[in-house]
Scaffold this motif. Structure first.
Motif, PDB file in Angstrom:
ATOM      1  N   ARG A  84      -7.634  20.564  21.297  1.00 51.93           N
ATOM      2  CA  ARG A  84      -8.080  21.865  21.764  1.00 51.93           C
ATOM      3  C   ARG A  84      -7.179  22.586  22.531  1.00 51.93           C
ATOM      4  N   LEU A  85      -6.091  21.811  23.154  1.00 55.12           N
ATOM      5  CA  LEU A  85      -5.171  22.392  24.170  1.00 55.12           C
ATOM      6  C   LEU A  85      -4.004  23.316  23.282  1.00 55.12           C
ATOM      7  N   THR A  86      -3.952  23.100  21.979  1.00 55.45           N
ATOM      8  CA  THR A  86      -3.116  23.880  21.496  1.00 55.45           C
ATOM      9  C   THR A  86      -3.845  25.114  20.790  1.00 55.45           C
ATOM     10  N   ARG A  87      -5.122  25.549  20.958  1.00 56.74           N
ATOM     11  CA  ARG A  87      -5.689  26.431  20.214  1.00 56.74           C
ATOM     12  C   ARG A  87      -5.855  27.355  21.239  1.00 56.74           C
ATOM     13  N   ARG A  88      -5.864  28.679  20.737  1.00 53.29           N
ATOM     14  CA  ARG A  88      -6.064  29.961  21.498  1.00 53.29           C
ATOM     15  C   ARG A  88      -7.638  30.143  21.754  1.00 53.29           C
ATOM     16  N   HIS A  89      -8.320  29.875  20.737  1.00 51.58           N
ATOM     17  CA  HIS A  89      -9.707  29.924  20.848  1.00 51.58           C
ATOM     18  C   HIS A  89     -10.352  28.708  20.858  1.00 51.58           C
ATOM     19  N   VAL A  90     -11.365  28.409  21.692  1.00 46.48           N
ATOM     20  CA  VAL A  90     -12.206  27.191  21.582  1.00 46.48           C
ATOM     21  C   VAL A  90     -13.517  27.468  22.050  1.00 46.48           C
ATOM     22  N   TRP A  91     -14.266  26.728  21.252  1.00 47.45           N
ATOM     23  CA  TRP A  91     -15.929  26.699  21.479  1.00 47.45           C
ATOM     24  C   TRP A  91     -16.160  25.621  22.761  1.00 47.45           C
ATOM     25  N   VAL A  92     -16.910  26.241  23.468  1.00 47.42           N
ATOM     26  CA  VAL A  92     -17.128  25.259  24.657  1.00 47.42           C
ATOM     27  C   VAL A  92     -18.889  25.161  24.537  1.00 47.42           C
ATOM     28  N   VAL A  93     -19.295  23.868  24.259  1.00 45.98           N
ATOM     29  CA  VAL A  93     -20.608  23.722  23.856  1.00 45.98           C
ATOM     30  C   VAL A  93     -21.236  22.611  25.003  1.00 45.98           C
ATOM     31  N   ASP A  94     -22.722  23.145  25.395  1.00 43.38           N
ATOM     32  CA  ASP A  94     -23.361  22.185  25.998  1.00 43.38           C
ATOM     33  C   ASP A  94     -24.623  22.015  25.020  1.00 43.38           C
ATOM     34  N   PRO A  95     -24.972  21.218  24.017  1.00 37.51           N
ATOM     35  CA  PRO A  95     -26.077  21.234  23.066  1.00 37.51           C
ATOM     36  C   PRO A  95     -27.411  21.447  24.006  1.00 37.51           C
ATOM     37  N   ILE A  96     -27.366  20.608  24.974  1.00 41.00           N
ATOM     38  CA  ILE A  96     -28.658  20.734  25.874  1.00 41.00           C
ATOM     39  C   ILE A  96     -28.202  20.445  27.048  1.00 41.00           C
ATOM     40  N   ASP A  97     -28.294  21.723  28.158  1.00 41.17           N
ATOM     41  CA  ASP A  97     -28.005  21.744  29.412  1.00 41.17           C
ATOM     42  C   ASP A  97     -29.183  21.539  30.162  1.00 41.17           C
ATOM     43  N   GLY A  98     -29.355  20.483  30.884  1.00 41.13           N
ATOM     44  CA  GLY A  98     -30.653  20.325  31.573  1.00 41.13           C
ATOM     45  C   GLY A  98     -31.288  18.989  30.596  1.00 41.13           C
ATOM     46  N   THR A  99     -30.588  18.174  30.355  1.00 40.67           N
ATOM     47  CA  THR A  99     -31.189  16.997  29.621  1.00 40.67           C
ATOM     48  C   THR A  99     -32.189  16.140  30.412  1.00 40.67           C
ATOM     49  N   ARG A 100     -31.895  16.186  31.783  1.00 42.90           N
ATOM     50  CA  ARG A 100     -32.764  15.335  32.381  1.00 42.90           C
ATOM     51  C   ARG A 100     -34.305  16.324  32.455  1.00 42.90           C
ATOM     52  N   ALA A 101     -34.333  17.475  32.269  1.00 42.80           N
ATOM     53  CA  ALA A 101     -35.574  18.379  32.376  1.00 42.80           C
ATOM     54  C   ALA A 101     -36.090  18.172  30.942  1.00 42.80           C
ATOM     55  N   PHE A 102     -35.099  17.883  29.778  1.00 44.55           N
ATOM     56  CA  PHE A 102     -35.743  17.735  28.582  1.00 44.55           C
ATOM     57  C   PHE A 102     -36.589  16.285  28.417  1.00 44.55           C
TER      58      PHE A 102
END
Length: 275
Positions: free
Chosen positions: A83-101
């Motif tokens: 990813r460090l070689t890429r100008r565009h990178v997707w930054v993803v948290d599939p579920i932010d707040g898993t403890r709440a889930f």
């Protein structure tokens, strides 16, 4: 540094992103609704569920083609230096707040940003249970379910509703700060500043890129600021994904908060992430 061959049409990309994230959220919401998501504990003692992994797989299949040549950084995918070689990178948290889930609290979100040269350019924070979607395009504003967002400001902390841990808020009480509602997911807490449900938000050190990238853009496009306790803006897609303690607020209130933090030894001592 690799990049897509043609300039990205951000409005079109944002529309496609919303469709994909809404569908991903529905996958997680179905598992949340029946309480049947299997769960276990990762090596860092944080929880993970089958919903986290299902959403991660869904997004990993559908997001990269939206920005040809883009890289990938997700909480639930093993990181690689590619990813460090890429100008565009997707930054993803599939579920932010898993403890709440896991606890059955509907305050978790799907958080996705596309980063270009270390800065988020499209972002979305989606709560599928409450049908609440915060979104932003760089230079194109921020919205809550389609309504344009613009933060209110004040050069005072008196009565300011601040979200964060008690340890960060307590030293600010003499300044008139009030403790806002506790919100599990950091991305969700930050966007509450953008929509006015909170006047400011604080975060302890050690947040990752995926916790804050989408919310960062939404805050900025709503007219607010997100920085560390020294006033520096987060940068993304570095070797480390960690960040120091953070503060989000409209510009004048943000400045007052930084001054208050600088004058409090407890808060200044807590600002750095340490391994």
């Amino acid at each position: 540094m690799q990049s897509s061959a043609a300039p990205l049409d951000l409005e079109r990309l944002a529309g496609r992103l919303a469709e994909v994230v809404t569908a991903a959220g529905a996958i997680a919401a179905a598992l949340f609704a029946n309480g049947g998501a299997q769960k276990w504990t990762k090596a860092d003692d944080s929880p993970v569920t089958e919903a986290d992994l299902a959403v991660d797989r869904y997004l990993a299949e559908r997001l990269p083609p939206l920005a040809p040549g883009s890289g990938w950084l997700s909480e639930e995918t093993a990181d690689t230096p590619d990813r460090l070689t890429r100008r565009h990178v997707w930054v993803v948290d599939p579920i932010d707040g898993t403890r709440a889930f896991v606890d059955g609290v509907p305050e978790w979100v799907v958080s996705v940003a596309l980063v270009e040269d270390g800065k988020p350019i499209v972002g979305i924070v989606h709560n599928p249970v409450k049908n609440v979607t915060h979104a932003a395009i760089r230079g194109g504003g921020a919205t809550l379910n389609g309504r344009v967002l613009a933060v209110a400001d004040a050069a005072s902390l008196d009565g300011a509703r601040v979200g964060g841990t008690k340890s960060l808020i307590a030293p600010l009480r003499p300044r008139g700060v009030q403790e806002g509602a506790w919100i599990y997911a950091l991305a969700n807490r930050l966007v509450k500043v953008a929509d006015g449900a909170l006047d400011a938000a604080l975060a302890r050190p050690a947040a990752h890129d995926w916790d804050i990238a989408a919310a960062h853009l939404i805050l900025e496009e709503a007219g607010a600021k997100l920085t560390d306790f020294d006033g520096a803006q987060p940068s993304y897609n570095r070797e480390t994904t960690r960040h120091g303690a953070l503060v989000a607020a409209a510009p004048e209130r943000h400045g007052v908060l930084l001054a208050a933090i600088a004058n409090d030894p407890t808060l200044t001592a807590a600002k750095e992430w340490k391994r």
